[in-house]
Design a protein around this motif. Structure first.
Motif, PDB file in Angstrom:
ATOM      1  N   ALA A   1       0.839  -1.210   0.000  1.00 23.10           N
ATOM      2  CA  ALA A   1       0.000   0.000   0.000  1.00 23.10           C
ATOM      3  C   ALA A   1       0.868   1.253   0.000  1.00 23.10           C
ATOM      4  O   ALA A   1       0.611   2.210  -0.748  1.00 23.10           O
ATOM      5  N   PHE A   2       1.902   1.268   0.838  1.00 29.13           N
ATOM      6  CA  PHE A   2       2.816   2.416   0.862  1.00 29.13           C
ATOM      7  C   PHE A   2       3.619   2.508  -0.434  1.00 29.13           C
ATOM      8  O   PHE A   2       3.804   3.603  -0.991  1.00 29.13           O
ATOM      9  N   ALA A   3       4.103   1.370  -0.921  1.00 23.82           N
ATOM     10  CA  ALA A   3       4.910   1.365  -2.144  1.00 23.82           C
ATOM     11  C   ALA A   3       4.108   1.867  -3.340  1.00 23.82           C
ATOM     12  O   ALA A   3       4.608   2.683  -4.140  1.00 23.82           O
ATOM     13  N   GLU A   4       2.871   1.409  -3.478  1.00 25.65           N
ATOM     14  CA  GLU A   4       2.029   1.842  -4.598  1.00 25.65           C
ATOM     15  C   GLU A   4       1.747   3.336  -4.531  1.00 25.65           C
ATOM     16  O   GLU A   4       1.765   4.034  -5.553  1.00 25.65           O
ATOM     17  N   ALA A   5       1.474   3.837  -3.324  1.00 24.51           N
ATOM     18  CA  ALA A   5       1.198   5.273  -3.177  1.00 24.51           C
ATOM     19  C   ALA A   5       2.396   6.098  -3.619  1.00 24.51           C
ATOM     20  O   ALA A   5       2.250   7.088  -4.355  1.00 24.51           O
ATOM     21  N   MET A   6       3.593   5.711  -3.190  1.00 26.73           N
ATOM     22  CA  MET A   6       4.788   6.480  -3.553  1.00 26.73           C
ATOM     23  C   MET A   6       5.113   6.363  -5.033  1.00 26.73           C
ATOM     24  O   MET A   6       5.571   7.324  -5.660  1.00 26.73           O
ATOM     25  N   TYR A   7       4.854   5.181  -5.594  1.00 24.42           N
ATOM     26  CA  TYR A   7       5.127   5.000  -7.020  1.00 24.42           C
ATOM     27  C   TYR A   7       4.137   5.790  -7.872  1.00 24.42           C
ATOM     28  O   TYR A   7       4.515   6.499  -8.811  1.00 24.42           O
ATOM     29  N   GLN A   8       2.850   5.667  -7.539  1.00 23.54           N
ATOM     30  CA  GLN A   8       1.835   6.359  -8.333  1.00 23.54           C
ATOM     31  C   GLN A   8       1.865   7.871  -8.110  1.00 23.54           C
ATOM     32  O   GLN A   8       1.663   8.650  -9.044  1.00 23.54           O
ATOM     33  N   GLY A   9       2.146   8.295  -6.876  1.00 20.42           N
ATOM     34  CA  GLY A   9       2.114   9.718  -6.574  1.00 20.42           C
ATOM     35  C   GLY A   9       3.364  10.466  -6.951  1.00 20.42           C
ATOM     36  O   GLY A   9       3.318  11.607  -7.403  1.00 20.42           O
ATOM     37  N   TRP A  10       4.508   9.814  -6.776  1.00 20.87           N
ATOM     38  CA  TRP A  10       5.791  10.510  -6.949  1.00 20.87           C
ATOM     39  C   TRP A  10       6.735   9.816  -7.920  1.00 20.87           C
ATOM     40  O   TRP A  10       7.854  10.294  -8.140  1.00 20.87           O
ATOM     41  N   GLY A  11       6.347   8.676  -8.458  1.00 19.36           N
ATOM     42  CA  GLY A  11       7.248   7.928  -9.328  1.00 19.36           C
ATOM     43  C   GLY A  11       8.434   7.332  -8.592  1.00 19.36           C
ATOM     44  O   GLY A  11       9.477   7.068  -9.176  1.00 19.36           O
ATOM     45  N   LEU A  12       8.264   7.107  -7.307  1.00 19.28           N
ATOM     46  CA  LEU A  12       9.362   6.609  -6.459  1.00 19.28           C
ATOM     47  C   LEU A  12       9.271   5.096  -6.366  1.00 19.28           C
ATOM     48  O   LEU A  12       8.224   4.546  -6.034  1.00 19.28           O
ATOM     49  N   GLY A  13      10.365   4.417  -6.660  1.00 20.70           N
ATOM     50  CA  GLY A  13      10.357   2.958  -6.605  1.00 20.70           C
ATOM     51  C   GLY A  13       9.640   2.357  -7.804  1.00 20.70           C
ATOM     52  O   GLY A  13       9.740   2.848  -8.911  1.00 20.70           O
ATOM     53  N   GLY A  14       8.898   1.298  -7.548  1.00 20.57           N
ATOM     54  CA  GLY A  14       8.176   0.626  -8.627  1.00 20.57           C
ATOM     55  C   GLY A  14       6.868   0.069  -8.097  1.00 20.57           C
ATOM     56  O   GLY A  14       6.624   0.064  -6.892  1.00 20.57           O
ATOM     57  N   PRO A  15       6.023  -0.394  -8.986  1.00 21.53           N
ATOM     58  CA  PRO A  15       4.732  -0.951  -8.540  1.00 21.53           C
ATOM     59  C   PRO A  15       4.902  -2.255  -7.782  1.00 21.53           C
ATOM     60  O   PRO A  15       5.918  -2.922  -7.923  1.00 21.53           O
TER      61      PRO A  15
END
Length: 221
Positions: A207-221
């Motif tokens: 949930a945290f990873a998806e939020a950061m990826y979708q919101g900021w392009g940080l990390g990956g899905p």
């Protein structure tokens, strides 16, 4: 160096013998985030259920940055007064916050809890004006399944949290509201109706990873 601080209650500190969702997120970012990063916070321990105190270092895999600001039985009401100093001390860039269940269960109603969210944000930004935050709503738990009144408070607080995320979001200090794990249930993802098992740890981390990826392009899905 990107510095992420997990902030939470018993679901975030974890207890002796567990990996924790913090570990699962760290693993994910090791494979998907292109730059240097670490987890930060003023605490490192797990909760020891025998000792009834946060004194354990018995992680299932201790080889990761174990720092956090999480406590068994702590909520927004407890973390709001602590977050400013924690941010100053660790120079955190991103706060990954999973709080609310304890507040609603023992300390404050939905509206009062939302006021503590606003106080938390103000204190964090006073310490670092460009701090970023990701908030996880209160996820399924056994008390909400058995007590309609409590379930209503959880629903109301999650609505207020979403409104706060929209109202308090700023270009220089963005706030993301993570989506609750879509398939998370107390029967498959917890060991006691509240605390995550290995499946639940992965889902909270996701949930945290998806939020950061979708919101900021940080990390990956």
């Amino acid at each position: 160096m990107l510095r992420l601080m997990p902030v939470g209650d018993s679901m975030t500190i974890g207890s002796a013998g567990e990996h924790t969702w913090r570990y699962r997120l760290w693993q994910h970012l090791c494979g998907t985030y292109g730059g240097p990063f670490t987890l930060v916070g003023p605490r490192e321990t797990l909760y020891d259920q025998q000792a009834q105190a946060p004194v354990s270092y018995a992680y299932a895999d201790p080889d990761f940055p174990r720092a956090h600001l999480a406590g068994w039985g702590e909520g927004w009401v407890h973390m709001a007064p602590l977050i400013g100093e924690a941010v100053r001390q660790t120079r955190a860039d991103v706060l990954l916050v999973s709080l609310g269940l304890i507040d609603l269960g023992f300390y404050t109603n939905a509206e009062q809890t939302a006021r503590n969210v606003a106080s938390f944000v103000a204190e964090a930004r006073a310490a670092k004006p460009r701090i970023r935050m990701v908030w996880l709503p209160v996820i399924p738990n056994v008390r909400a399944e058995s007590e309609p009144g409590f379930a209503a408070q959880v629903t109301r607080f999650n609505e207020l949290l979403a409104k706060a995320a929209a109202d308090l979001d700023e270009p220089g200090s963005p706030v993301l509201l993570a989506s609750p794990p879509p398939s998370y249930t107390t029967h498959t993802d917890t060991y006691d109706g509240t605390h995550p098992n290995a499946h639940g740890e992965h889902k909270i981390a996701a949930a945290f990873a998806e939020a950061m990826y979708q919101g900021w392009g940080l990390g990956g899905p």
